[in-house]
Design a protein around this motif. Structure first.
Motif, mmCIF file in Angstrom:
data_model
loop_
_atom_site.group_PDB
_atom_site.id
_atom_site.type_symbol
_atom_site.label_atom_id
_atom_site.label_comp_id
_atom_site.label_asym_id
_atom_site.label_seq_id
_atom_site.Cartn_x
_atom_site.Cartn_y
_atom_site.Cartn_z
ATOM 1 N N GLU A 105 0.826 -1.209 0.000
ATOM 2 C CA GLU A 105 0.000 0.000 0.000
ATOM 3 C C GLU A 105 0.862 1.261 0.000
ATOM 4 O O GLU A 105 0.555 2.237 -0.702
ATOM 5 N N SER A 106 1.934 1.256 0.804
ATOM 6 C CA SER A 106 2.776 2.438 0.919
ATOM 7 C C SER A 106 3.585 2.683 -0.356
ATOM 8 O O SER A 106 4.031 3.810 -0.594
ATOM 9 N N GLN A 107 3.792 1.645 -1.159
ATOM 10 C CA GLN A 107 4.463 1.848 -2.436
ATOM 11 C C GLN A 107 3.456 2.175 -3.531
ATOM 12 O O GLN A 107 3.784 2.888 -4.491
ATOM 13 N N PHE A 108 2.224 1.703 -3.368
ATOM 14 C CA PHE A 108 1.184 1.996 -4.353
ATOM 15 C C PHE A 108 0.841 3.481 -4.378
ATOM 16 O O PHE A 108 0.700 4.083 -5.444
ATOM 17 N N ARG A 109 0.686 4.079 -3.202
ATOM 18 C CA ARG A 109 0.189 5.457 -3.152
ATOM 19 C C ARG A 109 1.110 6.454 -3.861
ATOM 20 O O ARG A 109 0.628 7.229 -4.702
ATOM 21 N N PRO A 110 2.414 6.502 -3.555
ATOM 22 C CA PRO A 110 3.256 7.453 -4.306
ATOM 23 C C PRO A 110 3.368 7.095 -5.778
ATOM 24 O O PRO A 110 3.468 7.981 -6.630
ATOM 25 N N ALA A 111 3.349 5.787 -6.099
ATOM 26 C CA ALA A 111 3.422 5.393 -7.508
ATOM 27 C C ALA A 111 2.171 5.829 -8.262
ATOM 28 O O ALA A 111 2.254 6.311 -9.401
ATOM 29 N N ALA A 112 1.003 5.692 -7.636
ATOM 30 C CA ALA A 112 -0.237 6.127 -8.281
ATOM 31 C C ALA A 112 -0.249 7.639 -8.477
ATOM 32 O O ALA A 112 -0.691 8.141 -9.523
ATOM 33 N N ALA A 113 0.260 8.389 -7.482
ATOM 34 C CA ALA A 113 0.321 9.843 -7.622
ATOM 35 C C ALA A 113 1.271 10.241 -8.746
ATOM 36 O O ALA A 113 0.997 11.173 -9.512
ATOM 37 N N ALA A 114 2.397 9.532 -8.862
ATOM 38 C CA ALA A 114 3.350 9.823 -9.936
ATOM 39 C C ALA A 114 2.766 9.454 -11.298
ATOM 40 O O ALA A 114 3.012 10.141 -12.296
ATOM 41 N N LEU A 115 1.981 8.378 -11.353
ATOM 42 C CA LEU A 115 1.360 7.981 -12.611
ATOM 43 C C LEU A 115 0.349 9.030 -13.063
ATOM 44 O O LEU A 115 0.281 9.360 -14.256
ATOM 45 N N VAL A 116 -0.417 9.566 -12.118
ATOM 46 C CA VAL A 116 -1.347 10.653 -12.459
ATOM 47 C C VAL A 116 -0.587 11.842 -13.032
ATOM 48 O O VAL A 116 -1.009 12.458 -14.021
ATOM 49 N N ALA A 117 0.563 12.170 -12.421
ATOM 50 C CA ALA A 117 1.360 13.295 -12.913
ATOM 51 C C ALA A 117 1.813 13.063 -14.350
ATOM 52 O O ALA A 117 1.963 14.013 -15.125
ATOM 53 N N GLN A 118 2.022 11.804 -14.724
ATOM 54 C CA GLN A 118 2.447 11.491 -16.093
ATOM 55 C C GLN A 118 1.301 11.571 -17.090
ATOM 56 O O GLN A 118 1.473 12.069 -18.200
ATOM 57 N N VAL A 119 0.126 11.078 -16.689
ATOM 58 C CA VAL A 119 -0.943 10.914 -17.687
ATOM 59 C C VAL A 119 -1.874 12.114 -17.769
ATOM 60 O O VAL A 119 -2.620 12.249 -18.742
ATOM 61 N N ALA A 120 -1.858 13.002 -16.763
ATOM 62 C CA ALA A 120 -2.797 14.124 -16.758
ATOM 63 C C ALA A 120 -2.454 15.121 -17.849
ATOM 64 O O ALA A 120 -1.285 15.417 -18.099
ATOM 65 N N ASP A 121 -3.490 15.638 -18.487
ATOM 66 C CA ASP A 121 -3.291 16.721 -19.444
ATOM 67 C C ASP A 121 -2.799 17.964 -18.721
ATOM 68 O O ASP A 121 -2.976 18.110 -17.508
ATOM 69 N N GLY A 122 -2.203 18.882 -19.470
ATOM 70 C CA GLY A 122 -1.702 20.118 -18.883
ATOM 71 C C GLY A 122 -2.777 20.847 -18.096
ATOM 72 O O GLY A 122 -3.879 21.074 -18.601
ATOM 73 N N GLY A 123 -2.465 21.194 -16.845
ATOM 74 C CA GLY A 123 -3.401 21.936 -16.005
ATOM 75 C C GLY A 123 -4.487 21.103 -15.369
ATOM 76 O O GLY A 123 -5.383 21.650 -14.736
ATOM 77 N N GLN A 124 -4.424 19.747 -15.483
ATOM 78 C CA GLN A 124 -5.530 18.924 -14.980
ATOM 79 C C GLN A 124 -5.110 17.941 -13.884
ATOM 80 O O GLN A 124 -5.876 17.058 -13.527
ATOM 81 N N ARG A 125 -3.933 18.117 -13.346
ATOM 82 C CA ARG A 125 -3.496 17.173 -12.308
ATOM 83 C C ARG A 125 -4.424 17.192 -11.100
ATOM 84 O O ARG A 125 -4.784 16.129 -10.565
ATOM 85 N N GLY A 174 -4.384 21.470 -23.771
ATOM 86 C CA GLY A 174 -3.995 22.696 -23.088
ATOM 87 C C GLY A 174 -2.508 22.842 -22.950
ATOM 88 O O GLY A 174 -1.721 22.053 -23.446
ATOM 89 N N PRO A 175 -2.068 23.877 -22.213
ATOM 90 C CA PRO A 175 -0.659 24.156 -22.053
ATOM 91 C C PRO A 175 -0.010 23.184 -21.103
ATOM 92 O O PRO A 175 -0.673 22.458 -20.383
ATOM 93 N N GLY A 176 1.291 23.174 -21.065
ATOM 94 C CA GLY A 176 2.028 22.338 -20.127
ATOM 95 C C GLY A 176 2.832 21.308 -20.863
ATOM 96 O O GLY A 176 2.556 20.958 -22.016
ATOM 97 N N PRO A 177 3.842 20.751 -20.220
ATOM 98 C CA PRO A 177 4.691 19.770 -20.849
ATOM 99 C C PRO A 177 3.962 18.465 -21.073
ATOM 100 O O PRO A 177 3.072 18.093 -20.327
ATOM 101 N N ALA A 178 4.327 17.778 -22.128
ATOM 102 C CA ALA A 178 3.741 16.464 -22.383
ATOM 103 C C ALA A 178 4.226 15.488 -21.339
ATOM 104 O O ALA A 178 5.310 15.605 -20.806
ATOM 105 N N PRO A 179 3.418 14.471 -20.992
ATOM 106 C CA PRO A 179 3.830 13.504 -20.005
ATOM 107 C C PRO A 179 5.098 12.778 -20.428
ATOM 108 O O PRO A 179 5.305 12.483 -21.590
ATOM 109 N N ALA A 180 5.911 12.455 -19.425
ATOM 110 C CA ALA A 180 7.147 11.725 -19.703
ATOM 111 C C ALA A 180 6.847 10.270 -19.962
ATOM 112 O O ALA A 180 5.849 9.720 -19.522
#
Length: 420
Positions: free
Chosen positions: A116-136, A201-207
């Motif tokens: 669980e403790s490894q899932f939570r930061p990984a899920a947050a990082a995955l959202v940061a990758q897949v979210a469109d610019g300005g939608q995190r 929208g604006p912002g860098p493309a996901p890595a």
């Protein structure tokens, strides 16, 4: 304006498997979470006091999991860590079925909490990758709303299974939870980045999901003075959040002598407000500065704790009205803080260090989970209002820290809004 925008939902085209994985994961967790203590006691025959010690020891042993997840996320990418952490929990929940030896269960619970403790930061990082610019922030808000829906539905289904099947019903809850983690892992593993459209929208493309670049460690992260301040606020907000599950029922029933139905109604009110309001609130504040939103959340929590502290124990109807008002204010603070804190952490982190930043954020939540039960119960024994007074003072201290952060944050982070 489209309906999706009006509701504050993110653009999910090409990412539907990830959304379904969030919901399935939450449904399975909601199945088991309300019955965790009772399962080990009723289905495994372990005394309640022993169960409490088991869970506390497991929580303590799992503290390093968040920081250790950071390098894994940065090296292998968050999607792989999300899949692996779900598969780990498939194995541990399957293991619960086949043993009733306390030390075996301590090992299994510890490994579960590591997952669980490894899932939570990984899920947050995955959202940061897949979210469109300005939608995190919208993604973080949707994740929280889905989790509340899943927890609620899972809790109802779990209650039906336990009520219908007795001890075999508990086993069915555990098995269904293991299956839910397997399905969630399969959905995330099968998802292809190529299915997602170009970012809106604006912002860098996901890595790209893959090995991190550069050689860096926690020394570089901890050298970030501003982030050390953020970690202080994360710990405070973690204690505030845990007050709902760890403290409120004991306070209402034991300290104030109010009817046992009241905490359940308050929890239901909180869940309903989160499900209905989380994405809309995220949309409403996505053009506000993150530190200002978090300051507002801390002040609202202070008000809610003040309301809880003055609940009159001798007047049931009036007490419930004050508690309900306090819960509305408490939930408003949650709705502001939840999508904003992780968005601030992600904004501060260079992409090659994002996992480590989120890993330390998870560590602060772990520390709060270890401290909250002992701290809250000790203060409650000293006086009914003391836990709420202590939490209110912590929130005011967090406001001060956030004011200082406005002066030391890098200029680009300070100017960015909640939407990112």
């Amino acid at each position: 304006m489209t309906l999706i925008d009006a509701l504050g939902l993110p653009h999910t085209r090409g990412r539907v498997p990830l959304v379904l994985a969030q919901l399935v994961d939450a449904l399975g967790t909601g199945l088991f979470l309300p019955f965790a203590v009772v399962y080990f006691h009723a289905a495994k025959g372990i005394p309640l006091a022993t169960v409490g010690v088991m869970l506390s020891v497991a929580a303590l042993l799992s503290l390093p999991a968040g920081p250790l997840a950071g390098p894994l996320i940065d090296r292998f990418g968050p999607r792989r860590v999300v899949v692996a952490s779900n598969l780990v929990r498939v194995l541990t929940f399957s293991g619960y079925v086949f043993t009733d030896v306390p030390w075996h269960l301590v090992v299994l619970v510890t490994v579960t909490l590591w997952g669980e403790s490894q899932f939570r930061p990984a899920a947050a990082a995955l959202v940061a990758q897949v979210a469109d610019g300005g939608q995190r922030a919208r993604w973080y808000a949707m994740d929280r709303a889905l989790r509340n829906v899943g927890f609620g539905a899972g809790g109802l289904l779990g209650s039906a299974l336990v009520g219908w099947g007795g001890s075999p019903g508990y086993t069915a809850v555990v098995v269904f939870n293991a299956v839910s983690f397997l399905v969630a892992a399969a959905l995330v593993a099968a998802w292809s980045r190529s299915a997602a459209p170009v970012a809106f929208g604006p912002g860098p493309a996901p890595a790209e999901d893959g090995p991190g670049t550069g050689r860096a460690g926690y020394r570089e992260v901890l050298a970030d003075r501003a982030f050390r301040g953020v970690l202080v606020t994360v710990a405070v907000f973690g204690l505030c959040d845990l007050a709902l599950t760890v403290l409120l029922s004991a306070y209402v029933i034991e300290a104030r002598g109010l009817p046992a139905w009241q905490p359940g109604m308050l929890f239901a009110l909180n869940t309903l407000l989160v499900v209905l309001g989380q994405t809309a609130v995220a949309r409403a504040v996505e053009h506000r500065r993150r530190t200002r939103v978090l300051q507002t959340a801390a002040l609202l929590w202070t008000v809610s704790f003040g309301l809880f502290a003055v609940v009159p124990g001798e007047h049931g109807a009036l007490a419930f009205a004050v508690l309900a008002l306090g819960m509305v204010v408490f939930t408003a603070a949650e709705l502001l803080q939840a999508p904003t804190s992780s968005a601030l952490t992600v904004a501060m982190a260079a992409e090659r260090l994002r996992g480590r930043y989120l890993g330390l954020e998870e560590l602060m939540w772990g520390v709060a989970r270890v401290l909250a039960p002992a701290l809250f119960t000790w203060l409650l024994a000293k006086g009914p209002g003391l836990p709420w007074l202590a939490l209110g003072l912590c929130c005011l201290a967090a406001v001060g820290v956030l004011c200082r952060l406005d002066r030391v944050l890098p200029a680009h982070v300070r100017r960015e809004t909640v939407g990112g």
